[in-house]
Write an enzyme that holds these catalytic residues in place. Structure first.
Site, PDB file in Angstrom:
ATOM      1  CB  ALA A  29      -5.751  11.490  40.542  1.00 15.08           C
ATOM      2  N   GLY A  33      -4.920  10.328  35.679  1.00 14.60           N
ATOM      3  CA  GLY A  33      -3.608  10.025  36.257  1.00 14.60           C
ATOM      4  C   GLY A  33      -3.107   8.637  35.877  1.00 14.60           C
ATOM      5  CD  GLU A  46      -2.151  13.090  33.907  1.00  7.67           C
ATOM      6  OE1 GLU A  46      -2.874  12.680  34.839  1.00  7.67           O
ATOM      7  OE2 GLU A  46      -1.892  14.287  33.737  1.00  7.67           O
ATOM      8  CD  GLU A  59      -7.223  14.287  33.630  1.00  6.51           C
ATOM      9  OE1 GLU A  59      -7.612  14.196  32.447  1.00  6.51           O
ATOM     10  OE2 GLU A  59      -6.250  13.647  34.073  1.00  6.51           O
TER      11      GLU A  59
HETATM   12  N1  CAA Z   1     -11.203   7.852  42.005  1.00  8.95           N
HETATM   13  C1  CAA Z   1     -11.859   7.295  43.041  1.00  8.95           C
HETATM   14  N2  CAA Z   1     -12.674   6.236  42.920  1.00  8.95           N
HETATM   15  C2  CAA Z   1     -12.826   5.712  41.698  1.00  8.95           C
HETATM   16  C3  CAA Z   1     -12.188   6.235  40.575  1.00  8.95           C
HETATM   17  C4  CAA Z   1     -11.332   7.363  40.765  1.00  8.95           C
HETATM   18  N3  CAA Z   1     -10.638   7.914  39.758  1.00  8.95           N
HETATM   19  N4  CAA Z   1     -12.550   5.520  39.486  1.00  8.95           N
HETATM   20  C5  CAA Z   1     -13.394   4.573  39.927  1.00  8.95           C
HETATM   21  N5  CAA Z   1     -13.561   4.678  41.263  1.00  8.95           N
HETATM   22  C6  CAA Z   1     -14.408   3.859  42.125  1.00  8.95           C
HETATM   23  C7  CAA Z   1     -15.879   4.188  41.946  1.00  8.95           C
HETATM   24  O1  CAA Z   1     -16.228   5.316  42.702  1.00  8.95           O
HETATM   25  C8  CAA Z   1     -16.512   2.908  42.418  1.00  8.95           C
HETATM   26  O2  CAA Z   1     -16.506   2.912  43.829  1.00  8.95           O
HETATM   27  P1  CAA Z   1     -17.818   2.380  44.637  1.00  8.95           P
HETATM   28  O3  CAA Z   1     -17.943   0.917  44.241  1.00  8.95           O
HETATM   29  O4  CAA Z   1     -17.433   2.576  46.060  1.00  8.95           O
HETATM   30  O5  CAA Z   1     -18.978   3.190  44.173  1.00  8.95           O
HETATM   31  C9  CAA Z   1     -15.525   1.825  41.977  1.00  8.95           C
HETATM   32  O6  CAA Z   1     -14.279   2.497  41.729  1.00  8.95           O
HETATM   33  C10 CAA Z   1     -15.943   1.153  40.691  1.00  8.95           C
HETATM   34  O7  CAA Z   1     -16.186   2.162  39.727  1.00  8.95           O
HETATM   35  P2  CAA Z   1     -17.534   2.280  38.864  1.00  8.95           P
HETATM   36  O8  CAA Z   1     -18.681   1.704  39.636  1.00  8.95           O
HETATM   37  O9  CAA Z   1     -17.653   3.695  38.411  1.00  8.95           O
HETATM   38  O10 CAA Z   1     -17.171   1.305  37.649  1.00  8.95           O
HETATM   39  P3  CAA Z   1     -17.750   1.369  36.166  1.00  8.95           P
HETATM   40  O11 CAA Z   1     -17.308   0.123  35.503  1.00  8.95           O
HETATM   41  O12 CAA Z   1     -19.192   1.705  36.164  1.00  8.95           O
HETATM   42  O13 CAA Z   1     -16.979   2.623  35.493  1.00  8.95           O
HETATM   43  C11 CAA Z   1     -15.052   3.983  35.008  1.00  8.95           C
HETATM   44  C12 CAA Z   1     -15.589   2.560  35.326  1.00  8.95           C
HETATM   45  C13 CAA Z   1     -15.576   4.415  33.639  1.00  8.95           C
HETATM   46  C14 CAA Z   1     -13.539   3.891  34.983  1.00  8.95           C
HETATM   47  C15 CAA Z   1     -15.546   4.961  36.077  1.00  8.95           C
HETATM   48  O14 CAA Z   1     -15.250   4.437  37.358  1.00  8.95           O
HETATM   49  C16 CAA Z   1     -14.931   6.330  35.977  1.00  8.95           C
HETATM   50  O15 CAA Z   1     -15.321   7.123  35.135  1.00  8.95           O
HETATM   51  N6  CAA Z   1     -13.962   6.614  36.886  1.00  8.95           N
HETATM   52  C17 CAA Z   1     -13.346   7.931  36.951  1.00  8.95           C
HETATM   53  C18 CAA Z   1     -12.374   8.133  35.820  1.00  8.95           C
HETATM   54  C19 CAA Z   1     -11.788   9.516  35.879  1.00  8.95           C
HETATM   55  O16 CAA Z   1     -12.463  10.510  35.771  1.00  8.95           O
HETATM   56  N7  CAA Z   1     -10.448   9.577  36.048  1.00  8.95           N
HETATM   57  C20 CAA Z   1      -9.738  10.837  36.100  1.00  8.95           C
HETATM   58  C21 CAA Z   1      -9.605  11.300  37.518  1.00  8.95           C
HETATM   59  S1  CAA Z   1      -8.973  12.960  37.617  1.00  8.95           S
HETATM   60  C22 CAA Z   1      -7.287  12.804  37.484  1.00  8.95           C
HETATM   61  O17 CAA Z   1      -6.754  11.737  37.273  1.00  8.95           O
HETATM   62  C23 CAA Z   1      -6.531  14.077  37.659  1.00  8.95           C
HETATM   63  C24 CAA Z   1      -5.085  14.008  37.293  1.00  8.95           C
HETATM   64  O18 CAA Z   1      -4.725  14.116  36.145  1.00  8.95           O
HETATM   65  C25 CAA Z   1      -4.070  13.932  38.319  1.00  8.95           C
END
Ligand code: CAA
Length: 260
Positions: free
Chosen positions: A66, A111, A114, A134
């Site tokens: 998400a 998400g 999921e 999360e």
């Molecule tokens: N939400 C918003 N933006 C996201 C995102 C997310 N879940 N995942 C990645 N992005 C964005 C980053 O912020 C980045 O944006 P910018 O270029 O503007 O900085 C862009 O996508 C590229 O990401 P990274 O530079 O971080 O890429 P990476 O290759 O270094 O890492 C990754 C990849 C490991 C997937 C890392 O992006 C990451 O950890 N993302 C978050 C994953 C996460 O925590 N997901 C769970 C969200 S909570 C949820 O989903 C709740 C639920 O159950 C409903």
């Protein structure tokens, strides 16, 4: 179909739906979830579509979760509403009387994992990564992960993934039953198409009823589940496809299913 964050095409009854927010690794903001709800609602009503392949645009992510920037300012009420929006989408996919294959082509986190979990079949590229990270963000899975992951891979393995926030690679996801098959990344969509074509060649009403029996049966005790199966098995005999399928077998020829 025209969307801001989705791409859609349909060939010979097989729809392919791409989540397309490359700048955020296809993260699900509320607008994208609403578009997915709209797309699946229209797919459900479109008699031409027999089956859906759901995947992510680009080579890096299915869905990286998400949208964290959109969630950060939420409060208890709006956080709950956001979870309910995700649940609405998941229920729609599960209740669609057509199979949905998740072709997981990279990160499927939070998400995103999921979203894959509510699909009927999960195929993965060899560079896919799965996780429920999360707890790293101070929250729990909110789009059904605490429930569907435990139902799919068991409570112990789900607890480990959800409590550690660890990611697993495609080989481990296969080993623990999170995905059905793993393919080289370049072959994933073709493999999904091939499986989709095979399923699309079967009686579509029967495939939809089998989906309903699997879905409903897992949510109740075995006696009621078998009763549900018997009801749906009986319903098959009200279809032209049943007459044709069995007649074709007896005449030693391929069946021509009309989907009714
Ligand atoms: N939400 C918003 N933006 C996201 C995102 C997310 N879940 N995942 C990645 N992005 C964005 C980053 O912020 C980045 O944006 P910018 O270029 O503007 O900085 C862009 O996508 C590229 O990401 P990274 O530079 O971080 O890429 P990476 O290759 O270094 O890492 C990754 C990849 C490991 C997937 C890392 O992006 C990451 O950890 N993302 C978050 C994953 C996460 O925590 N997901 C769970 C969200 S909570 C949820 O989903 C709740 C639920 O159950 C409903």
């Amino acid at each position: 179909m025209d969307f801001e964050n989705l791409l859609y095409n349909c060939n010979e009854g097989i729809a392919t739906l791409y989540i397309n927010r490359p700048k955020a690794l296809n993260a699900l903001n509320a607008a994208t979830i609403r578009e997915l709800i709209s797309a699946f609602t229209r797919i459900g009503a479109d008699a031409e579509v027999k089956l859906v392949i759901l995947t992510g645009s680009g080579e890096k992510a299915f869905v990286a979760g998400a949208d964290i920037s959109e969630m950060q300012p939420l409060d208890a009420i709006t956080g709950r509403q956001f979870a309910l929006l995700g649940h609405q989408l998941a229920a729609l996919i599960e209740e669609l009387p057509k199979p949905v294959i998740a072709a997981v082509n990279g990160f499927a986190l939070g998400g995103g994992c999921e979203l894959a979990l509510c699909c009927d079949i999960r195929l993965a590229s060899d560079n896919a990564r799965f996780g429920q990270p999360e707890v790293n963000l101070g929250v729990i899975p909110g789009f059904g992960g605490t429930q569907r992951l435990a139902r799919l891979i068991g409570k112990g393995r789900a607890s480990e993934l959800i409590m550690t926030g660890d990611m697993v690679d495609a080989a481990e996801a296969y080993r623990i039953g999170l995905v059905n098959k793993v393919y080289p990344a370049a072959e994933l969509l073709a493999a999904a198409q091939k499986m989709a074509q095979k399923i699309a060649s079967k009686g579509p009403v029967a495939v939809g009823l089998a989906k309903a029996a699997l879905r409903d049966g897992l949510e109740t005790d075995l006696t009621r589940a078998c009763a549900r199966e018997a009801d749906l098995f009986g319903l098959c005999f009200a279809t032209a496809d049943q007459k044709e399928g069995m007649q074709a077998f007896l005449e030693k020829r391929p069946a021509q299913f009309a989907g009714k």
